[in-house]
Design a protein around this motif. Structure first.
Motif, PDB file in Angstrom:
ATOM      1  N   ARG A  58       0.110  22.666 -50.107  1.00  0.00           N
ATOM      2  CA  ARG A  58       0.974  22.606 -48.837  1.00  0.00           C
ATOM      3  C   ARG A  58       2.411  23.095 -49.542  1.00  0.00           C
ATOM      4  N   VAL A  59       3.318  23.037 -48.362  1.00  0.00           N
ATOM      5  CA  VAL A  59       4.677  23.682 -48.642  1.00  0.00           C
ATOM      6  C   VAL A  59       5.836  22.557 -48.055  1.00  0.00           C
ATOM      7  N   GLU A  60       6.676  22.222 -48.940  1.00  0.00           N
ATOM      8  CA  GLU A  60       7.488  21.107 -48.488  1.00  0.00           C
ATOM      9  C   GLU A  60       8.932  22.051 -48.630  1.00  0.00           C
ATOM     10  N   GLN A  61       9.831  21.594 -47.792  1.00  0.00           N
ATOM     11  CA  GLN A  61      11.107  21.904 -47.970  1.00  0.00           C
ATOM     12  C   GLN A  61      11.871  21.124 -48.950  1.00  0.00           C
TER      13      GLN A  61
ATOM     14  N   CYS B  41       9.105  28.233 -54.459  1.00  0.00           N
ATOM     15  CA  CYS B  41       7.801  29.091 -54.416  1.00  0.00           C
ATOM     16  C   CYS B  41       7.995  30.144 -53.426  1.00  0.00           C
ATOM     17  N   GLY B  42       9.352  30.274 -52.813  1.00  0.00           N
ATOM     18  CA  GLY B  42       9.698  31.230 -51.681  1.00  0.00           C
ATOM     19  C   GLY B  42       8.325  31.323 -50.838  1.00  0.00           C
ATOM     20  N   ASP B  43       7.974  32.512 -50.304  1.00  0.00           N
ATOM     21  CA  ASP B  43       6.986  32.364 -49.131  1.00  0.00           C
ATOM     22  C   ASP B  43       5.498  32.083 -49.785  1.00  0.00           C
ATOM     23  N   GLY B  44       5.359  31.459 -50.734  1.00  0.00           N
ATOM     24  CA  GLY B  44       4.205  30.987 -51.280  1.00  0.00           C
ATOM     25  C   GLY B  44       3.187  32.115 -51.876  1.00  0.00           C
TER      26      GLY B  44
ATOM     27  N   ARG C 120       1.416  31.573 -44.592  1.00  0.00           N
ATOM     28  CA  ARG C 120       0.415  32.432 -45.541  1.00  0.00           C
ATOM     29  C   ARG C 120      -0.756  31.372 -45.881  1.00  0.00           C
ATOM     30  N   LEU C 121      -0.588  30.191 -45.964  1.00  0.00           N
ATOM     31  CA  LEU C 121      -1.629  28.908 -46.299  1.00  0.00           C
ATOM     32  C   LEU C 121      -2.611  28.707 -44.928  1.00  0.00           C
ATOM     33  N   ALA C 122      -1.860  28.820 -44.073  1.00  0.00           N
ATOM     34  CA  ALA C 122      -2.523  28.633 -42.838  1.00  0.00           C
ATOM     35  C   ALA C 122      -3.721  29.956 -42.538  1.00  0.00           C
ATOM     36  N   ALA C 123      -3.293  31.008 -43.147  1.00  0.00           N
ATOM     37  CA  ALA C 123      -4.163  32.028 -42.792  1.00  0.00           C
ATOM     38  C   ALA C 123      -5.237  32.429 -43.832  1.00  0.00           C
ATOM     39  N   THR C 124      -5.004  31.371 -44.976  1.00  0.00           N
ATOM     40  CA  THR C 124      -5.891  31.741 -46.450  1.00  0.00           C
ATOM     41  C   THR C 124      -7.119  30.655 -46.328  1.00  0.00           C
TER      42      THR C 124
ATOM     43  N   PRO D 296      13.325  29.790 -43.585  1.00  0.00           N
ATOM     44  CA  PRO D 296      12.452  30.786 -43.269  1.00  0.00           C
ATOM     45  C   PRO D 296      11.428  31.059 -44.204  1.00  0.00           C
ATOM     46  N   LEU D 297      11.567  30.739 -45.579  1.00  0.00           N
ATOM     47  CA  LEU D 297      10.528  31.218 -46.418  1.00  0.00           C
ATOM     48  C   LEU D 297       9.548  30.033 -46.381  1.00  0.00           C
ATOM     49  N   VAL D 298       9.989  28.805 -46.061  1.00  0.00           N
ATOM     50  CA  VAL D 298       8.933  27.653 -45.892  1.00  0.00           C
ATOM     51  C   VAL D 298       8.015  28.104 -44.757  1.00  0.00           C
ATOM     52  N   ALA D 299       8.512  28.438 -43.861  1.00  0.00           N
ATOM     53  CA  ALA D 299       7.724  28.944 -42.697  1.00  0.00           C
ATOM     54  C   ALA D 299       6.839  29.983 -43.057  1.00  0.00           C
ATOM     55  N   ARG D 300       7.399  30.951 -43.758  1.00  0.00           N
ATOM     56  CA  ARG D 300       6.577  32.040 -44.172  1.00  0.00           C
ATOM     57  C   ARG D 300       5.127  31.647 -45.107  1.00  0.00           C
TER      58      ARG D 300
END
Length: 235
Positions: A90-93, A47-50, A79-83, A71-75
């Motif tokens: 959610r995002v998983e590594q 998913c890259g940076d989501g 993004r999700l936190a700001a949306t 680093p892309l997981v963190a980005r």
């Protein structure tokens, strides 16, 4: 883990590239038609940076993005936190070959220009099948290097890539194929040039920039889909 240099090294440019892609909406319409995700549990592999996660979350029941590069997981998580309004996203590594999900967890597994490029991706195909429920759909979106100037620039930049062999591979693996034409529309010439420079070798990028006089670019995609058998019994 194999590096994805364009988004790993230049995530800000890749964000602008994502914004330019599929300006007609034809690609998204095709994905929604072939792998309906209304009320579904969706997994976006690589998913890259989501970037695509909020779009899925507008209609899906839940969305999980899986990305190997920390680093892309963190980005993506930022993004999700700001949306607003994405409580079930959610995002998983993790990787395509080791998805951090249980068996029968998803109705749709989606991968867009990530990992699934032809021969060699069999472990990822098997892992997608593991997490899909009976009747679920694996949808793989890749760029069609057989068409338009963009396809010719792809072949020139990656001469060892054989798009016909990739198509035969997916056909042999039981996938249906839908070709989609769409446009990339850039905000300005500087963005167009920056994007083409991260996608192609320097010499090819220079030709592509010179060969694109305006702000739009015709681009073709292939959408490969395979549905899991309904009523499948796991061992």
């Amino acid at each position: 883990m194999i590096e994805s240099p364009n988004i790993w090294r230049w995530p800000e440019v890749y964000e602008r590239e994502n914004s330019a892609q599929d300006a007609t909406g034809a690609l998204w319409d095709t994905v929604a038609a072939l792998a309906p995700y209304d009320g579904a549990d969706v997994v976006d592999v690589g998913c890259g940076d989501g970037y695509h996660l909020p779009r899925f979350a507008q209609r899906a029941r839940s969305v999980v993005g899986v990305e190997p590069h920390a680093p892309l997981v963190a980005r993506a998580r930022r993004r999700l936190a700001a949306t607003a309004g994405l409580p079930a996203c959610r995002v998983e590594q993790g990787s395509a070959t080791a998805l951090p999900l249980p068996d029968d967890a998803a109705d749709v597994v989606h991968a867009r220009t990530a990992y699934f490029f032809g021969p060699g991706c069999e472990p990822g195909l098997a892992e997608a099948s593991r997490v899909l429920r009976p009747g679920g759909v694996l949808v793989i979106v890749d760029l069609d290097a057989t068409r338009h100037s963009y396809g010719a620039w792809m072949r020139a930049s990656a001469p060892r890539y054989d798009p016909a062999a990739a198509e035969r591979f997916f056909a042999d693996q039981g996938f249906a194929l839908r070709r989609v034409d769409t446009l990339w529309r850039f905000a300005d010439r500087a963005t167009l040039a920056d994007v083409l420079r991260i996608e192609f070798t320097p010499a090819v990028a220079a030709r592509a920039i010179d060969g694109t006089p305006g702000l739009t670019l015709s681009v073709a995609y292939r959408v490969h889909t395979r549905r899991e058998p309904a009523g499948l019994l796991r061992p």
